[in-house]
Design an enzyme around this catalytic site. Structure first.
Site, PDB file in Angstrom:
ATOM      1  N   LYS A 119       0.792  -1.224   0.000  1.00 55.76           N
ATOM      2  CA  LYS A 119       0.000   0.000   0.000  1.00 55.76           C
ATOM      3  C   LYS A 119       0.830   1.283   0.000  1.00 55.76           C
ATOM      4  O   LYS A 119       0.363   2.337  -0.455  1.00 55.76           O
ATOM      5  CB  LYS A 119      -0.933   0.007   1.208  1.00 55.76           C
ATOM      6  N   SER A 178       0.553 -10.033  -0.419  1.00 54.91           N
ATOM      7  CA  SER A 178       0.367  -8.582  -0.399  1.00 54.91           C
ATOM      8  C   SER A 178       0.512  -7.923   0.957  1.00 54.91           C
ATOM      9  O   SER A 178       0.619  -6.700   1.034  1.00 54.91           O
ATOM     10  CB  SER A 178      -1.009  -8.237  -0.974  1.00 54.91           C
TER      11      SER A 178
END
Length: 504
Positions: free
Chosen positions: A51, A306
């Site tokens: 992110k 992720s």
């Protein structure tokens, strides 16, 4: 459109804060599924998630253009919050992160360690977002969206650029976790612009599949509610910009369940000794399902790991569910005679199969209902065990896919209650915060008697409760209205086979 994103991704400014994460072989998983599995290790980023790429690129661009004013603000309880905080810290900017009060302390502390101001408001993201909008106006802050923005997409797209640079050889498919869609939009735009033969496959939880629903409807839809195990992708509607890209560049969207995500967390741990969060392991779970369902062999498959922002308390839940998700354990309710030697005879029938769990309490002079877990050698074993028990005239119910059994029933087997008139069973999810359980219980018990209650803290943002309520038939409509007004997700479980076997 893809060419525009390709140029933006190539120019994206991310490496002031991000590392070029490795693309590592998952050796054990590769051997087990007969394909070469590569993990894109975004869990190794400074904030343990991809992110920060999109957040920094967006903030840096605004900063360079002199458009930031009093600083930046975001509404997030997850990894986007840490990405914005780190980006602002790097550029010497004020950052305000508005988070629900249900946010675990580990995430709040992580944001504050990056120098950002954490403001806790409300029980859910919508409350935090509404408050963030008021601060934008009153304090001159610039809102940084988590995914629905071309600059965010461009920053996340650098993940795709690195995959192709690190592995110029053939790739059958890249599996990407999907929440709001920023990551899959960036990866798909880049990969399809340069290597259109590579399949880009989105992976979503079955109970939070907003992109899958949008692809079927050919328009963005809003899900009524979403599951919370993979909280990093618990999004009710795919972003507008990501959906534009997905329609053109995403080949397929597949979904996986909670048990498959738990199994994938263990798979990643076995190969890397890193513990991914549920959303972080989502792509790996999808890769496994895709390879299994298509009988795929000898192909190169890439999964994006992720994120690794896992609460330690959640590990016991993951451990409980991982073996089921890997099809290495099955759960059954079996009725055996209530007499000496019956359990021995049951075990002898199973032979060398390992019993992983056995729950029982005397309740009847003739019959014993047991809750039993059995280790499996492979997926077809589950049906073979069931048929073996049936052939021996044991009444048996397969509970492996029964959510109430896995969340609550296995922990409550201890004998039947006496006659409880008008008891009705419900399963709830409610925001997890100090005093939330007391508030939930007091609200529910103010009108009707509570006859059963089971709650376990799983270290998540939401608690899960099984409740028995005594409600006469004449008051059922009143109860239904009350539950709707309570606004907590709930499921009626009075018809669940676990209830009469072990609890009623």
């Amino acid at each position: 459109m893809l060419r525009d994103y390709l140029e933006a991704i190539l120019k994206a400014r991310v490496y002031d804060v991000a590392i070029e994460s490795p693309l590592e072989p998952a050796i054990q998983l590769s051997e087990r599924i007969g394909n070469r599995v590569l993990l894109k290790r975004e869990d190794m980023q400074p904030v343990f998630s991809f992110k920060l790429r999109g957040a920094y690129h967006k903030i840096h661009k605004l900063w360079r253009e002199g458009r930031l004013g009093g600083g930046v603000i975001a509404a997030s309880a997850g990894n986007h919050a840490q990405g914005v905080a780190l980006a602002a810290q790097t550029l010497g900017l004020r950052a305000v992160i508005v988070m629900p009060e249900t946010t675990p302390a580990i995430k709040v502390d992580a944001v504050r360690r990056r120098g950002a101001e954490a403001v806790l408001v409300g029980d859910a993201f919508d409350d935090a977002f509404a408050h963030a909008k008021t601060l934008i106006e009153s304090e001159g802050l610039t809102y940084i969206p988590p995914y629905d923005d071309p600059d965010i997409i461009a920053g996340q797209g650098t993940v795709g650029a690195e995959i192709l640079r690190h592995h110029p050889d053939p790739i059958h498919a890249i599996f990407v976790p999907v929440g709001g869609g920023g990551l899959i939009a960036g990866v798909a735009a880049y990969v399809k612009a340069l290597r259109p033969e590579i399949r880009v496959i989105g992976v979503e939880p079955e109970d939070a599949a907003c992109l899958a629903a949008a692809m079927v409807a050919d328009e963005r839809v809003i899900l009524e509610q979403v599951g919370l195990f993979a909280d990093g992708v618990a999004v009710r509607q795919i972003g507008e910009y990501p959906f534009e890209v997905a329609r053109e560049a995403v080949d397929e969207v597949i979904t996986v369940d909670t048990d498959e995500m738990a199994a994938a967390i263990k798979d990643i741990f076995d190969d890397t000794r890193s513990i991914n969060e549920a959303a972080g392991a989502l792509a790996t779970a999808g890769l496994k399902r895709y390879a299994r369902e298509r009988g795929l062999t000898d192909e190169t498959l890439v999964a994006i790991a992720s994120g690794a922002n896992m609460n330690f308390d959640r590990l016991r839940f993951v451990a409980e569910r991982a073996e089921i998700g890997e099809h290495r354990e099955a759960l059954y309710a079996v009725t055996i005679p209530e007499r000496p030697g019956a359990f021995l005879a049951f075990c002898e029938l199973l032979g060398r199969r390992q019993i992983t769990e056995f729950n029982y309490r005397y309740a009847d002079a003739d019959r014993a209902h047991i809750f039993v877990g059995i280790k499996l050698a492979e997926q077809p074993d589950r049906q073979r065990v069931y048929e073996q028990l049936c052939a021996a005239d044991y009444p048996v119910i397969d509970l492996t896919d029964n959510e109430m059994a896995k969340l609550h029933g296995r922990h409550m087997v201890g004998g039947h209650a006496g006659d409880i008139p008008d008891e009705r069973l419900f399963r709830f999810e409610f925001p997890e915060r100090p005093g939330a359980l007391l508030k939930f219980l007091s609200h529910l018990g103010a009108r009707w008697n509570i006859s059963l209650f089971h709650y376990r803290n799983h270290g998540a943002d939401y608690g899960r409760v099984l409740v028995g309520i005594q409600v006469p038939e004449a008051e059922v409509d009143e109860l239904t209205t009350y539950l709707e007004q309570l606004r907590y997700p709930y499921w009626a479980e009075s018809d669940n086979p676990v209830y009469p076997l072990f609890l009623a």
